[in-house]
Design a protein around this motif. Structure first.
Motif, PDB file in Angstrom:
ATOM      1  N   GLU A  64       0.839  -1.186   0.000  1.00  0.00           N
ATOM      2  CA  GLU A  64       0.000   0.000   0.000  1.00  0.00           C
ATOM      3  C   GLU A  64       0.880   1.244   0.000  1.00  0.00           C
ATOM      4  O   GLU A  64       1.864   1.312   0.727  1.00  0.00           O
ATOM      5  CB  GLU A  64      -0.925   0.017   1.223  1.00  0.00           C
ATOM      6  CG  GLU A  64      -2.004  -1.038   1.164  1.00  0.00           C
ATOM      7  CD  GLU A  64      -2.983  -0.820   0.029  1.00  0.00           C
ATOM      8  OE1 GLU A  64      -3.342   0.328  -0.243  1.00  0.00           O
ATOM      9  OE2 GLU A  64      -3.370  -1.824  -0.593  1.00  0.00           O
ATOM     10  N   ARG A  65       0.514   2.204  -0.783  1.00  0.00           N
ATOM     11  CA  ARG A  65       1.276   3.425  -0.893  1.00  0.00           C
ATOM     12  C   ARG A  65       0.940   4.360   0.270  1.00  0.00           C
ATOM     13  O   ARG A  65      -0.219   4.655   0.526  1.00  0.00           O
ATOM     14  CB  ARG A  65       0.938   4.100  -2.220  1.00  0.00           C
ATOM     15  CG  ARG A  65       1.853   5.190  -2.585  1.00  0.00           C
ATOM     16  CD  ARG A  65       1.586   5.608  -4.000  1.00  0.00           C
ATOM     17  NE  ARG A  65       2.139   6.935  -4.169  1.00  0.00           N
ATOM     18  CZ  ARG A  65       1.828   7.750  -5.128  1.00  0.00           C
ATOM     19  NH1 ARG A  65       0.960   7.379  -6.036  1.00  0.00           N
ATOM     20  NH2 ARG A  65       2.367   8.924  -5.203  1.00  0.00           N
ATOM     21  N   VAL A  66       1.959   4.807   0.980  1.00  0.00           N
ATOM     22  CA  VAL A  66       1.763   5.700   2.114  1.00  0.00           C
ATOM     23  C   VAL A  66       2.156   7.117   1.690  1.00  0.00           C
ATOM     24  O   VAL A  66       3.253   7.334   1.211  1.00  0.00           O
ATOM     25  CB  VAL A  66       2.637   5.272   3.326  1.00  0.00           C
ATOM     26  CG1 VAL A  66       2.470   6.242   4.464  1.00  0.00           C
ATOM     27  CG2 VAL A  66       2.262   3.854   3.737  1.00  0.00           C
ATOM     28  N   ILE A  67       1.232   8.031   1.867  1.00  0.00           N
ATOM     29  CA  ILE A  67       1.488   9.420   1.510  1.00  0.00           C
ATOM     30  C   ILE A  67       1.527  10.230   2.790  1.00  0.00           C
ATOM     31  O   ILE A  67       0.558  10.274   3.530  1.00  0.00           O
ATOM     32  CB  ILE A  67       0.405   9.961   0.556  1.00  0.00           C
ATOM     33  CG1 ILE A  67       0.384   9.114  -0.716  1.00  0.00           C
ATOM     34  CG2 ILE A  67       0.650  11.425   0.236  1.00  0.00           C
ATOM     35  CD1 ILE A  67      -0.729   9.464  -1.668  1.00  0.00           C
ATOM     36  N   GLY A  68       2.658  10.858   3.063  1.00  0.00           N
ATOM     37  CA  GLY A  68       2.794  11.646   4.280  1.00  0.00           C
ATOM     38  C   GLY A  68       3.029  10.775   5.501  1.00  0.00           C
ATOM     39  O   GLY A  68       3.091   9.559   5.422  1.00  0.00           O
ATOM     40  N   GLU A  69       3.179  11.418   6.618  1.00  0.00           N
ATOM     41  CA  GLU A  69       3.385  10.699   7.876  1.00  0.00           C
ATOM     42  C   GLU A  69       2.233  10.982   8.820  1.00  0.00           C
ATOM     43  O   GLU A  69       1.671  12.049   8.826  1.00  0.00           O
ATOM     44  CB  GLU A  69       4.684  11.149   8.519  1.00  0.00           C
ATOM     45  CG  GLU A  69       5.922  10.760   7.729  1.00  0.00           C
ATOM     46  CD  GLU A  69       7.195  11.168   8.425  1.00  0.00           C
ATOM     47  OE1 GLU A  69       7.250  11.025   9.650  1.00  0.00           O
ATOM     48  OE2 GLU A  69       8.087  11.631   7.740  1.00  0.00           O
ATOM     49  N   ASP A  70       1.907   9.997   9.631  1.00  0.00           N
ATOM     50  CA  ASP A  70       0.820  10.189  10.606  1.00  0.00           C
ATOM     51  C   ASP A  70       1.360  10.661  11.927  1.00  0.00           C
ATOM     52  O   ASP A  70       2.362  10.366  12.392  1.00  0.00           O
ATOM     53  CB  ASP A  70       0.061   8.891  10.820  1.00  0.00           C
ATOM     54  CG  ASP A  70      -0.732   8.542   9.571  1.00  0.00           C
ATOM     55  OD1 ASP A  70      -1.078   7.361   9.435  1.00  0.00           O
ATOM     56  OD2 ASP A  70      -1.016   9.435   8.772  1.00  0.00           O
TER      57      ASP A  70
END
Length: 72
Positions: free
Chosen positions: A66-72
């Motif tokens: 899964e592509r992760v965009i940004g940080e949580d």
């Protein structure tokens, strides 16, 4: 290296449709197939650049992370 055009049916069944040398021709083939296929069928058409058909199928059958965009 050639371009391979595949039809991917749920659940990840690969069907080789064509082997094309020119990118523009492969892209036109995929776009034409996508236009003819109803969206609700879940069928995908993909084009892959690989040395041989076995390599292309291995790449397409491997699940992508899964592509992760940004940080949580």
């Amino acid at each position: 290296m050639p371009y391979f055009v595949y039809k991917i049916s749920p659940p990840r069944q690969l069907e080789h449709l064509a082997t094309v040398d020119q990118y523009q021709d492969a892209r036109a083939t995929v776009r034409g197939r996508r236009e003819q296929e109803p969206r609700e069928t879940g069928v995908e058409y993909r084009l892959i650049f690989a040395r041989q058909q076995g390599e292309a199928e291995k790449i397409l059958s491997t699940p992508r992370d899964e592509r992760v965009i940004g940080e949580d």
